[in-house]
Design a protein around this motif. Structure first.
Motif, PDB file in Angstrom:
ATOM      1  N   VAL A 231       0.863  -1.188   0.000  1.00  0.00           N
ATOM      2  CA  VAL A 231       0.000   0.000   0.000  1.00  0.00           C
ATOM      3  C   VAL A 231       0.893   1.229   0.000  1.00  0.00           C
ATOM      4  O   VAL A 231       1.732   1.394   0.889  1.00  0.00           O
ATOM      5  N   PRO A 232       0.762   2.114  -1.024  1.00  0.00           N
ATOM      6  CA  PRO A 232       1.681   3.248  -1.125  1.00  0.00           C
ATOM      7  C   PRO A 232       1.537   4.213   0.050  1.00  0.00           C
ATOM      8  O   PRO A 232       0.432   4.666   0.363  1.00  0.00           O
ATOM      9  N   ALA A 233       2.648   4.488   0.701  1.00  0.00           N
ATOM     10  CA  ALA A 233       2.648   5.428   1.822  1.00  0.00           C
ATOM     11  C   ALA A 233       3.077   6.822   1.396  1.00  0.00           C
ATOM     12  O   ALA A 233       2.965   7.763   2.183  1.00  0.00           O
ATOM     13  N   HIS A 234       3.559   6.961   0.169  1.00  0.00           N
ATOM     14  CA  HIS A 234       4.012   8.282  -0.286  1.00  0.00           C
ATOM     15  C   HIS A 234       3.756   8.423  -1.777  1.00  0.00           C
ATOM     16  O   HIS A 234       4.166   7.561  -2.563  1.00  0.00           O
ATOM     17  N   THR A 235       3.059   9.456  -2.165  1.00  0.00           N
ATOM     18  CA  THR A 235       2.887   9.784  -3.580  1.00  0.00           C
ATOM     19  C   THR A 235       3.088  11.278  -3.765  1.00  0.00           C
ATOM     20  O   THR A 235       2.896  12.068  -2.838  1.00  0.00           O
ATOM     21  N   SER A 236       3.476  11.660  -4.984  1.00  0.00           N
ATOM     22  CA  SER A 236       3.721  13.066  -5.302  1.00  0.00           C
ATOM     23  C   SER A 236       3.241  13.363  -6.708  1.00  0.00           C
ATOM     24  O   SER A 236       3.226  12.482  -7.582  1.00  0.00           O
ATOM     25  N   ALA A 237       2.881  14.597  -6.937  1.00  0.00           N
ATOM     26  CA  ALA A 237       2.498  15.053  -8.267  1.00  0.00           C
ATOM     27  C   ALA A 237       2.824  16.530  -8.385  1.00  0.00           C
ATOM     28  O   ALA A 237       2.985  17.231  -7.376  1.00  0.00           O
ATOM     29  N   MET A 238       2.932  16.985  -9.632  1.00  0.00           N
ATOM     30  CA  MET A 238       3.146  18.410  -9.890  1.00  0.00           C
ATOM     31  C   MET A 238       2.115  18.878 -10.902  1.00  0.00           C
ATOM     32  O   MET A 238       1.882  18.206 -11.909  1.00  0.00           O
ATOM     33  N   PHE A 239       1.520  20.021 -10.623  1.00  0.00           N
ATOM     34  CA  PHE A 239       0.500  20.586 -11.491  1.00  0.00           C
ATOM     35  C   PHE A 239       0.890  21.998 -11.898  1.00  0.00           C
ATOM     36  O   PHE A 239       1.424  22.771 -11.097  1.00  0.00           O
ATOM     37  N   ASN A 240       0.624  22.317 -13.161  1.00  0.00           N
ATOM     38  CA  ASN A 240       0.707  23.702 -13.649  1.00  0.00           C
ATOM     39  C   ASN A 240      -0.694  24.282 -13.693  1.00  0.00           C
ATOM     40  O   ASN A 240      -1.614  23.662 -14.246  1.00  0.00           O
TER      41      ASN A 240
END
Length: 408
Positions: free
Chosen positions: A233-242
């Motif tokens: 189960v993922p404990a860390h996720t990241s994303a970048m948005f403009n």
């Protein structure tokens, strides 16, 4: 109407561009062949500095606290002209925005103006501006005084189209990090807090919000980290948005809405959320109409056919930190056409087009047109006086001592 003196000075600028043709094209090709990312453009900056330093420009590197920013100055006139040289590239696809052309054209304009600087009463300030694609180099340099005393600023940007007064959108970036709790995805999923689900909920919320965005608003992003393995189960996720909008007030409203979407992911899953920004906000372009008119006349004289006003109004070139400069200082950011087939900026085929004979012509025509624009502006006594008064007023407002030209 162009006066005899103005035409004479412009002809001298054109002769200087012709004299430096080999050097300018070599510079463009060299930067193109060695693409460097934001704030790491060491070779590109050194090449730009060497190109003008060899001709007596006073070069200062590391300006504004940025290792790959520089200024190069020549002349001692009271009116300071800034020529912006971008040289950062894009990840994986190199110079697919043609910053090699931008840098070489600005160097060419600086060298073209040097022989007439004293007669024009100007100081030429070539500014090497890193990190346009991400990082906001010009915004940082503007805030840190590198543009202080500048009366007008300009650059040209390669494009599939010839546009003298392009439009851009304001832009902000948001980086989001969700933190949950690992667990075995099959044996004990109930013990996990799924950070990937948080990001999925946020993306769905953003997707649904798009129906209700204001005209000119846009959102696009990428997942930068989605988890380690499918059975954890993922404990860390990241994303970048403009986030983009027609102007800054609209951008603020959009940012509030998107932050709410990101928060929804955390609320729905129980994950925690942190947001940060990578770049300062970029404002929309606000070109000076008088400089645009002078540039339009120059580019037509060079045999180019600019788009009509209706097409200019309808085409958006994306976003640029030159917008912040033009919000503060009279300036222009025209798009100069290169032959690129069906390609557009930020595509590999456009990167290839930025190292062709057509790109070389854009370097030389862009340098000449910018130099001619400066000559037209500063030989117009009324406009010259307004530009000088504006620079003095901005310095007075900033509380800094008035500049008399020279190096930044």
């Amino acid at each position: 109407m162009t006066s005899d003196r103005e035409r004479f000075l412009q002809d001298r600028c054109a002769q200087a561009v012709a004299q430096h043709t080999e050097k300018l094209l070599e510079l463009s090709h060299r930067i193109h062949a060695e693409p460097e990312l934001a704030f790491a453009e060491h070779r590109s900056m050194a090449a730009v500095a060497a190109a003008v330093g060899a001709h007596g420009f006073e070069v200062t590197t590391g300006v504004g606290g940025l290792d790959t920013a520089m200024t190069a100055s020549s002349g001692g006139g009271e009116l300071v002209v800034a020529l912006c040289a971008e040289y950062d590239a894009l990840p994986e696809i190199g110079h697919a925005c043609g910053h090699n052309i931008i840098a070489a054209a600005s160097v060419g304009a600086a060298l073209a103006l040097q022989p007439v600087a004293d007669e024009l009463g100007i100081t030429i300030r070539l500014i090497g501006t890193p990190a346009e694609e991400i990082g906001g180099g010009k915004v940082l340099l503007l805030e840190r005084g590198v543009f202080d005393g500048v009366a007008m600023a300009m650059m040209v940007h390669p494009s599939p189209y010839e546009i003298c007064e392009p439009r851009s959108r304001a832009i902000a970036d948001l980086e989001v990090h969700y933190r949950g709790r690992e667990s075995h995805a099959a044996a004990a999923p109930e013990l996990g807090v799924n950070a990937a689900d948080a990001l999925t909920v946020a993306q769905v919320a953003i997707g649904l919000a798009r129906q209700h965005l204001e005209p000119g608003q846009q959102v696009h992003g990428i997942v930068t980290h989605g988890g380690a393995a499918p059975n954890i189960v993922p404990a860390h996720t990241s994303a970048m948005f403009n986030l983009r909008a027609a102007e800054m007030e609209s951008l603020r409203r959009l940012e509030h809405r998107i932050r709410c979407c990101l928060e929804a992911g955390a609320v729905a899953t129980g994950a925690t959320m942190e947001t940060s920004t990578v770049s300062p906000d970029y404002a929309e372009l606000r070109a000076d109409s008088r400089l645009v008119a002078a540039y339009r006349e120059a580019i037509v004289r060079l045999g180019r056919v600019p788009a009509g006003r209706d097409e200019e109004t309808s085409r958006i070139i994306g976003s640029t930190d030159m917008g912040n400069v033009t919000q503060s200082i009279p300036g222009i950011h025209p798009a100069i056409a290169i032959e690129c087939g069906d390609a557009v900026p930020h595509q590999p085929d456009f990167a290839a087009a930025c190292n062709t004979d057509s790109a070389d012509r854009a370097v030389l025509d862009g340098a000449t047109a910018m130099a001619w624009t400066v000559v037209s502006a500063v030989t117009n006594e009324g406009l010259r006086a307004e530009l000088l008064a504006g620079a003095t007023r901005r310095l007075a407002t900033s509380g800094k001592p008035a500049a008399t030209g020279g190096a930044a």
